[in-house]
Design an enzyme around this catalytic site. Structure first.
Site, PDB file in Angstrom:
ATOM      1  N   GLY A  13     192.935  41.568   1.365  1.00  0.00           N
ATOM      2  CA  GLY A  13     192.377  40.397   2.030  1.00  0.00           C
ATOM      3  C   GLY A  13     191.263  40.770   2.995  1.00  0.00           C
ATOM      4  O   GLY A  13     190.213  40.124   3.041  1.00  0.00           O
ATOM      5  N   ASP A  70     191.000  46.360  14.485  1.00  0.00           N
ATOM      6  CA  ASP A  70     192.341  46.402  15.039  1.00  0.00           C
ATOM      7  C   ASP A  70     192.540  45.033  15.664  1.00  0.00           C
ATOM      8  O   ASP A  70     191.624  44.487  16.286  1.00  0.00           O
ATOM      9  CB  ASP A  70     192.502  47.516  16.072  1.00  0.00           C
ATOM     10  CG  ASP A  70     193.973  47.837  16.313  1.00  0.00           C
ATOM     11  OD1 ASP A  70     194.719  47.967  15.331  1.00  0.00           O
ATOM     12  OD2 ASP A  70     194.378  47.948  17.478  1.00  0.00           O
ATOM     13  N   HIS A 185     190.549  34.649  14.817  1.00  0.00           N
ATOM     14  CA  HIS A 185     189.995  35.727  15.637  1.00  0.00           C
ATOM     15  C   HIS A 185     189.132  36.665  14.795  1.00  0.00           C
ATOM     16  O   HIS A 185     188.066  37.095  15.227  1.00  0.00           O
ATOM     17  CB  HIS A 185     191.116  36.489  16.326  1.00  0.00           C
ATOM     18  CG  HIS A 185     192.222  36.915  15.409  1.00  0.00           C
ATOM     19  ND1 HIS A 185     192.939  36.032  14.623  1.00  0.00           N
ATOM     20  CD2 HIS A 185     192.744  38.135  15.131  1.00  0.00           C
ATOM     21  CE1 HIS A 185     193.845  36.683  13.917  1.00  0.00           C
ATOM     22  NE2 HIS A 185     193.746  37.961  14.205  1.00  0.00           N
TER      23      HIS A 185
END
Length: 199
Positions: A13, A70, A185
């Site tokens: 993904g 991250d 995000h």
């Protein structure tokens, strides 16, 4: 011919998401797992440090430019936890990790009332032109919301069924994938990356 860039993940993904953005800038994204590159130990104290560690390691082993992200869930009432440990918050790996992480989060927030359950998803993307790149491109994005008291919705993964976004009036897990990708995000960090690459 497109320049190959290693994405420090095996997550298909993420590979698709990054490919969509980086193709416009002449890059062909290759997952590190396709090059038999292991993930380094994440010893950073911030999302930026961990993304940088992963990108630097992928660039070193492959000899190619590298990109890594991250990300995690930051809950104010838990002093920022799960934070860097979002994927392994309950201390387990494997197929049941997401469900166990959600259960632990609900237990940890059991006595926290409405109005004190603010949270945000954070994503940090780092791009290196080479292993010793002294000026990496850093792009960050976040999505503000709150943790609800019980899971709601069937889509997504991780903490999506507990993360309520006031912007849409529902949890991430109640959003269609296309809608989530617009406000997540990671989508916001990718938009920052795109603007920095285009500059």
């Amino acid at each position: 011919m497109k320049q190959k860039i290693v994405l420090a993940t095996g997550n298909k993904g993420k590979v698709r998401e990054m490919s969509d953005v980086l193709a416009d800038f002449g890059f062909e994204v290759v997952a590190q797992t396709d090059l038999d590159i292991e993930s380094p130990e994440e010893t950073g104290l911030t999302f930026v440090e961990n993304a940088l560690l992963k990108a630097r390691y992928a660039a070193k082993v492959s000899g190619l430019p590298a990109i890594a992200d991250d990300s995690g869930l930051v809950v104010e009432a838990l002093n920022g936890a799960p934070g860097l440990y979002s994927a392994r918050y309950a201390g387990i790996d494997g197929e049941t990790a997401d469900a166990e992480n959600r259960r632990k989060l609900l237990r940890d927030l059991a006595d926290v009332p409405v109005g004190k359950r603010q949270a945000k998803f954070v994503s940090c993307i780092v791009m290196l032109r080479h292993e010793t790149d002294p000026s990496p491109i850093i792009a960050e994005g976040e999505c503000i919301g709150e943790i609800i008291f019980a899971e709601k919705g069937e889509n997504g993964f991780g903490y999506d069924s507990l993360f309520f976004t006031p912007e849409k009036g529902c949890t991430f897990a109640e959003l269609e994938t296309v809608e989530k990708k617009k406000i997540s995000h990671r989508a916001r960090a990718l938009a920052v990356l795109k603007s920095k690459l285009g500059a």
